[in-house]
Design a protein around this motif. Structure first.
Motif, PDB file in Angstrom:
ATOM      1  N   VAL A  70     -35.308  11.415   7.601  1.00 51.43           N
ATOM      2  CA  VAL A  70     -34.852  11.762   8.949  1.00 51.43           C
ATOM      3  C   VAL A  70     -34.315  10.520   9.660  1.00 51.43           C
ATOM      4  O   VAL A  70     -33.212  10.521  10.222  1.00 51.43           O
ATOM      5  CB  VAL A  70     -35.998  12.419   9.748  1.00 51.43           C
ATOM      6  CG1 VAL A  70     -35.638  12.492  11.224  1.00 51.43           C
ATOM      7  CG2 VAL A  70     -36.297  13.807   9.209  1.00 51.43           C
ATOM      8  N   LEU A  71     -35.087   9.428   9.598  1.00 52.10           N
ATOM      9  CA  LEU A  71     -34.661   8.213  10.289  1.00 52.10           C
ATOM     10  C   LEU A  71     -33.422   7.609   9.626  1.00 52.10           C
ATOM     11  O   LEU A  71     -32.537   7.098  10.309  1.00 52.10           O
ATOM     12  CB  LEU A  71     -35.804   7.204  10.349  1.00 52.10           C
ATOM     13  CG  LEU A  71     -36.982   7.638  11.241  1.00 52.10           C
ATOM     14  CD1 LEU A  71     -38.144   6.669  11.126  1.00 52.10           C
ATOM     15  CD2 LEU A  71     -36.551   7.759  12.701  1.00 52.10           C
ATOM     16  N   ALA A 100     -34.991  15.576   3.190  1.00 51.93           N
ATOM     17  CA  ALA A 100     -36.410  15.581   3.533  1.00 51.93           C
ATOM     18  C   ALA A 100     -37.067  16.886   3.125  1.00 51.93           C
ATOM     19  O   ALA A 100     -38.267  16.933   2.856  1.00 51.93           O
ATOM     20  CB  ALA A 100     -36.588  15.346   5.033  1.00 51.93           C
ATOM     21  N   VAL A 156     -25.651  12.315   8.678  1.00 53.92           N
ATOM     22  CA  VAL A 156     -26.950  12.736   9.224  1.00 53.92           C
ATOM     23  C   VAL A 156     -27.369  14.063   8.609  1.00 53.92           C
ATOM     24  O   VAL A 156     -28.544  14.259   8.265  1.00 53.92           O
ATOM     25  CB  VAL A 156     -26.949  12.763  10.777  1.00 53.92           C
ATOM     26  CG1 VAL A 156     -25.996  13.764  11.335  1.00 53.92           C
ATOM     27  CG2 VAL A 156     -28.329  13.065  11.304  1.00 53.92           C
ATOM     28  N   THR A 157     -26.437  14.969   8.382  1.00 59.50           N
ATOM     29  CA  THR A 157     -26.803  16.274   7.820  1.00 59.50           C
ATOM     30  C   THR A 157     -27.297  16.144   6.384  1.00 59.50           C
ATOM     31  O   THR A 157     -28.360  16.654   6.023  1.00 59.50           O
ATOM     32  CB  THR A 157     -25.584  17.224   7.852  1.00 59.50           C
ATOM     33  OG1 THR A 157     -25.003  17.180   9.146  1.00 59.50           O
ATOM     34  CG2 THR A 157     -25.992  18.645   7.542  1.00 59.50           C
ATOM     35  N   SER A 193     -30.612  13.784   6.043  1.00 54.43           N
ATOM     36  CA  SER A 193     -31.843  14.361   6.569  1.00 54.43           C
ATOM     37  C   SER A 193     -32.247  15.614   5.796  1.00 54.43           C
ATOM     38  O   SER A 193     -33.434  15.910   5.667  1.00 54.43           O
ATOM     39  CB  SER A 193     -31.707  14.669   8.061  1.00 54.43           C
ATOM     40  OG  SER A 193     -30.807  15.724   8.260  1.00 54.43           O
ATOM     41  N   SER A 194     -31.269  16.332   5.223  1.00 50.88           N
ATOM     42  CA  SER A 194     -31.630  17.551   4.492  1.00 50.88           C
ATOM     43  C   SER A 194     -32.430  17.216   3.240  1.00 50.88           C
ATOM     44  O   SER A 194     -33.110  18.073   2.685  1.00 50.88           O
ATOM     45  CB  SER A 194     -30.383  18.348   4.133  1.00 50.88           C
ATOM     46  OG  SER A 194     -29.685  17.703   3.090  1.00 50.88           O
TER      47      SER A 194
END
Lengths: 149, 504
Positions: free
Chosen positions: A80-81, A110, A103-104, A107-108
Motif C-alpha cells: 500500500v505504501l 497486497a 498506485v493501482t 497496491s493491488s
C-alpha cells in the motif's frame, strides 16, 4: 515477530524517543525566550517533553500489566505504501495516468485476489474515471501524460 | 423574532441551488461510504475534502456535514443486512437489526431505523439551533486564558473518556500538537521543523494527516479482512418494509429516549455517537418489560441507538461551532475546513458569519429530508454496493486519496506526507494508539500555543492566571477531575472498554 516484548513497551519507548528529540531540537534551534515573552522554541519544547513523559508512562504501565502482543503484518503496508510512493514519484514527472497505474497495480498486490484480466479492467476503468472526475468535473489542471526528458 | 429571521436567512442559503446540490451529493456519498465496510467517516471526509476546495466555505461545510450524518444513516444498512457495522456508531444496531433481517424483517428494520435516524437528527438540530447562539454569546467574554483552558479540557476529555487507555490518548494529543507546530510560527515568523523545505512552511497538510492516519491505515488494516458476504435479497424487497402496528407502538419511547441521550452525549467531548448508541441500547434493555427479547430482533433495540447516534451527530456541532472546540476527530476536520477557507473558529463565528452558521444548520434539515426520501428507494442500490469486493475497492480508494492530496497543492510533497502519516497511522494501529486525539491535537495545537503565549504575556509570565481567573479556574478544575476520573476508569475498565469502538 515482537518476541516477548509487548506492544505498549515498544510504543511508549518510541514516543519517549520522538518527544525527547522534538524537545531537544526545539531547544537547540529556536530561541526559548522567557515565560513572559516566549520565543518560538518554548511551546514546542514543552510539548516534546509532554510526549516523552507520556511515552515513558505508557512504557512503565506496560510493565505492570499484561498487554497483548502486536499483530504486525508486513506485506499489506509495504504494498500500500509503495503504491503511494509510486504515485508521488511518477505524478510530477510523467503525469496522472502513469502515476494512477502505479498506485493501482502496486497496491493491488497486497491482496492477490485480483486476476490479471480484472486488474487490467480496473486500471482501464480508473484511467477513465479519474480524469473525468478531476479534470472535467472539478476542472483541475493535471497533465495526463508527460515526458520530462 | 431574531431567531426566526436567522432561520429564514439560513433556509434561503441552504435552499440555493448550489447548496442543495452539494448537500445532496454529500448525503449520498456519506450514505454510500457508511454502507461500505472498510471505509469510515474520516476516510470519506478526508478523501472528499479536496473536492470542497473549489467551493465556498458554506457550501464546503454543507457538503462535509452531509457526508458526516449520511454515514450514520448508511451505516445502519450494513449493520442490519450483514451484521457488519458500516461505522462504529452503528455497531450496536447489529444486535437486534441482524436478527430482524434473519427473520425476514430486514426491510422493516431498515425503514424504521431511517425514521429513528430522522427523528434523532431533528431533535439534535433543534437543540443546535437553540443553544449554539446562547453558548457563543456567553463565550464572547472569554480571554486567552479561558480559551486555552477550554481547549485543554476538550482535548483531555476527548482523549481520556472514549478511548482505551487515557495515557495513550493524552500522548497522542501531545504528539498531534507537535505535528501541528511544524511550519511558520505566526508570532515570530520563524520557520520551525521545516528542515529547509519551502513546502513545509505552511505546516503539515491537515488533509494528508487525516488521509494517512485514517484512510491509508484503515485500508491496510482492512485488506484481507473485509469480505463481501451473501445477502438475503428477499428480505429487502420493498414489499416487506411496512412496519406492523405493534412495531410502531413499541418504537415511540425508545426513539425519544434515544434522541435525548444522543443529544446529551453528542455535545460532550470524547463521547460521540458510538457511546450514545451503546448507552441508549443498554438503557432500553434495562427498562424493558421483557429484556429477553433483546438480541433476538427487538425493534426497540434498533430504534433507540439509531435515534441516539443521529442526534449525537448533530449536537456534536454545538461545541464546534459555538466555541471552536471540536469534540471528535470529524469535528476537528470540520474546523479545519473552516480554517482552510480563512475563517477563524470560535464564538464570534455565529455573529461574523451568520450566513455560514445558519445556512449550515438549515442545510441539516434539507440533508435529513433528502436522506429520509433517498434511503428507502435506494436500499436496492446500497445492497448492490455491498457486493463490490474489497480488493477492487481499495486500490480505487488509495488512488483517490493520492489524487486528492496532490490536487490540494499540486506538489508531490503532500503525497509524501500521506505516505508518512500512512506509515505512522499503521504503526499506531498495531501498537494500539488511538488516531482521533492525534488529529484533534493537530488542529488545536497552533491555536492553543497562540492563546497560551498571549495569556502568559498578559499575566507577566505567571501560570497562576489559568487557575485564578474564575471561568478559567473552573474549567481547569473540571479538566483535572476528568483527568483523574479518566485515568482511574481506564485502569478499572481496561478490559471492558474495548467494547466501545473508537469514536471517529
Amino acid at each position: 515477530m515482537m518476541g516477548r516484548v509487548n506492544k505498549d513497551t515498544v510504543g511508549g519507548l518510541v514516543l519517549l524517543a520522538v518527544g525527547a528529540w522534538f524537545a531537544i531540537y526545539a531547544a537547540m534551534h529556536y530561541p526559548l525566550g522567557s515565560l513572559r515573552r516566549m520565543g518560538p522554541g518554548m511551546f514546542p519544547m514543552g510539548m516534546g517533553i509532554a510526549v516523552a513523559g507520556l511515552g515513558l508512562l505508557v512504557a512503565l504501565q506496560s510493565l505492570l500489566r499484561e498487554v497483548e502482543k502486536a499483530d504486525i503484518r508486513f506485506w499489506s503496508p509495504l504494498f500500500v505504501l509503495s503504491g503511494i510512493a509510486g504515485f508521488a514519484i511518477l505524478m510530477p514527472l510523467f503525469g496522472l495516468i502513469p502515476a494512477l497505474l502505479a498506485v493501482t497495480i502496486i497496491s493491488s498486490l497486497a491482496e492477490l485476489k485480483l486476476r490479471p484480466v480484472s486488474l487490467a479492467l480496473l486500471c482501464l476503468g480508473l484511467s477513465l474515471l479519474a480524469p473525468f472526475v478531476f479534470r472535467i468535473c472539478l476542472g483541475l489542471q493535471m497533465a495526463m501524460f508527460n515526458w520530462p526528458f | 423574532m431574531e431567531l426566526l429571521n436567522n432561520l429564514g436567512m439560513g433556509l434561503g442559503v441552504a435552499l440555493s441551488a448550489t447548496n442543495v446540490f452539494y448537500c445532496f451529493l454529500g448525503a449520498l456519498l456519506g450514505t454510500l461510504v457508511g454502507v461500505i465496510p472498510g471505509i469510515g467517516v474520516l476516510t470519506a471526509i478526508s478523501m472528499l475534502f479536496p473536492l470542497t476546495f473549489t467551493l465556498g466555505p458554506t457550501t464546503a461545510l454543507i457538503m462535509l456535514g452531509g457526508i458526516w450524518y449520511g454515514t450514520t444513516y448508511g451505516g445502519s444498512t450494513a449493520s442490519i443486512l450483514l451484521n457488519i457495522p458500516g461505522t462504529p456508531a452503528n455497531a450496536v444496531t447489529c444486535l437486534d437489526g441482524y436478527p430482524m433481517a434473519q427473520q425476514g424483517r430486514g426491510g422493516v428494520a431498515l425503514f424504521m431505523t431511517t425514521v429513528a435516524s430522522f427523528f434523532g437528527a431533528s431533535v439534535g438540530v433543534i437543540l443546535l439551533m437553540l443553544f449554539s447562539p446562547v453558548i457563543a454569546g456567553y463565550a464572547l467574554k472569554f480571554g486567552s486564558a479561558e480559551y486555552f483552558s477550554l481547549m485543554l479540557m476538550g482535548l483531555v476529555a476527548a482523549s481520556t473518556i472514549s478511548e482505551g487507555s487515557a495515557v495513550k490518548g493524552l500522548a497522542m494529543v501531545a504528539l498531534g500538537i507537535c505535528f501541528g507546530l511544524v511550519g511558520m510560527d505566526t508570532q515570530s515568523a520563524s520557520a520551525r521543523f521545516t528542515f529547509g523545505s519551502l513546502g513545509l512552511l505552511d505546516g503539515i497538510s491537515l488533509i494528508a494527516l487525516a488521509m494517512g492516519v485514517f484512510g491509508v491505515a484503515e485500508v491496510i488494516m482492512s485488506i484481507r479482512r473485509v469480505n463481501a458476504t451473501a445477502i438475503d435479497r428477499e428480505s429487502v424487497s420493498l414489499r416487506a418494509i411496512k412496519p406492523t402496528r405493534d412495531d410502531m407502538r413499541r418504537s415511540w419511547f425508545p426513539m425519544i429516549r434515544g434522541a435525548s441521550m444522543g443529544s446529551f452525549f453528542g455535545t460532550l467531548p470524547g463521547t460521540g455517537p458510538s457511546i450514545a448508541a451503546f448507552l441508549s441500547y443498554a438503557v432500553e434493555k434495562r427498562i424493558a418489560k421483557e429484556p429477553e427479547r433483546f438480541g433476538k430482533g427487538a425493534i426497540e433495540g434498533i430504534m433507540a441507538p439509531e435515534a441516539a447516534n443521529n442526534a449525537a451527530d448533530q449536537t456534536a456541532f454545538i461545541p464546534t461551532l459555538s466555541l471552536g472546540v471540536p469534540g471528535s476527530a470529524t469535528m476537528a476536520l470540520m474546523l479545519g475546513a473552516l480554517m482552510i477557507h480563512g475563517i477563524a473558529p470560535g464564538p464570534t463565528l455565529i455573529t461574523s458569519q451568520p450566513e455560514l452558521f445558519w445556512g449550515l444548520i438549515m442545510s441539516f434539515w434539507v440533508g435529513n429530508v433528502i436522506l429520509l426520501i433517498l434511503n428507502i428507494p435506494l436500499i436496492g442500490i446500497w445492497v448492490r454496493m455491498l457486493l463490490i469486493p474489497y480488493h477492487i475497492l481499495f486500490p480505487a480508494v488509495l488512488l483517490f486519496i493520492c489524487i486528492g492530496a496532490y490536487s490540494t497543492t499540486f506538489n508531490a510533497l503532500t503525497v509524501w506526507q500521506v505516505f508518512f502519516f500512512g506509515a505512522v497511522g499503521y504503526a499506531m494501529r498495531i501498537f494500539g494508539f488511538p488516531g482521533a486525539p492525534l488529529l484533534l491535537g493537530f488542529v488545536l495545537g497552533p491555536l492553543m500555543e497562540e492563546h497560551f503565549r498571549r495569556a502568559m504575556v498578559l499575566s507577566r509570565g505567571s501560570f497562576a492566571t489559568f487557575f485564578e481567573r474564575p471561568v478559567s479556574g473552573t474549567i481547569m478544575a473540571i479538566t483535572g477531575a476528568i483527568l483523574i476520573w479518566g485515568v482511574w476508569t481506564s485502569y478499572k475498565l481496561s478490559k471492558r472498554r474495548e467494547v466501545y469502538a473508537q469514536d471517529v
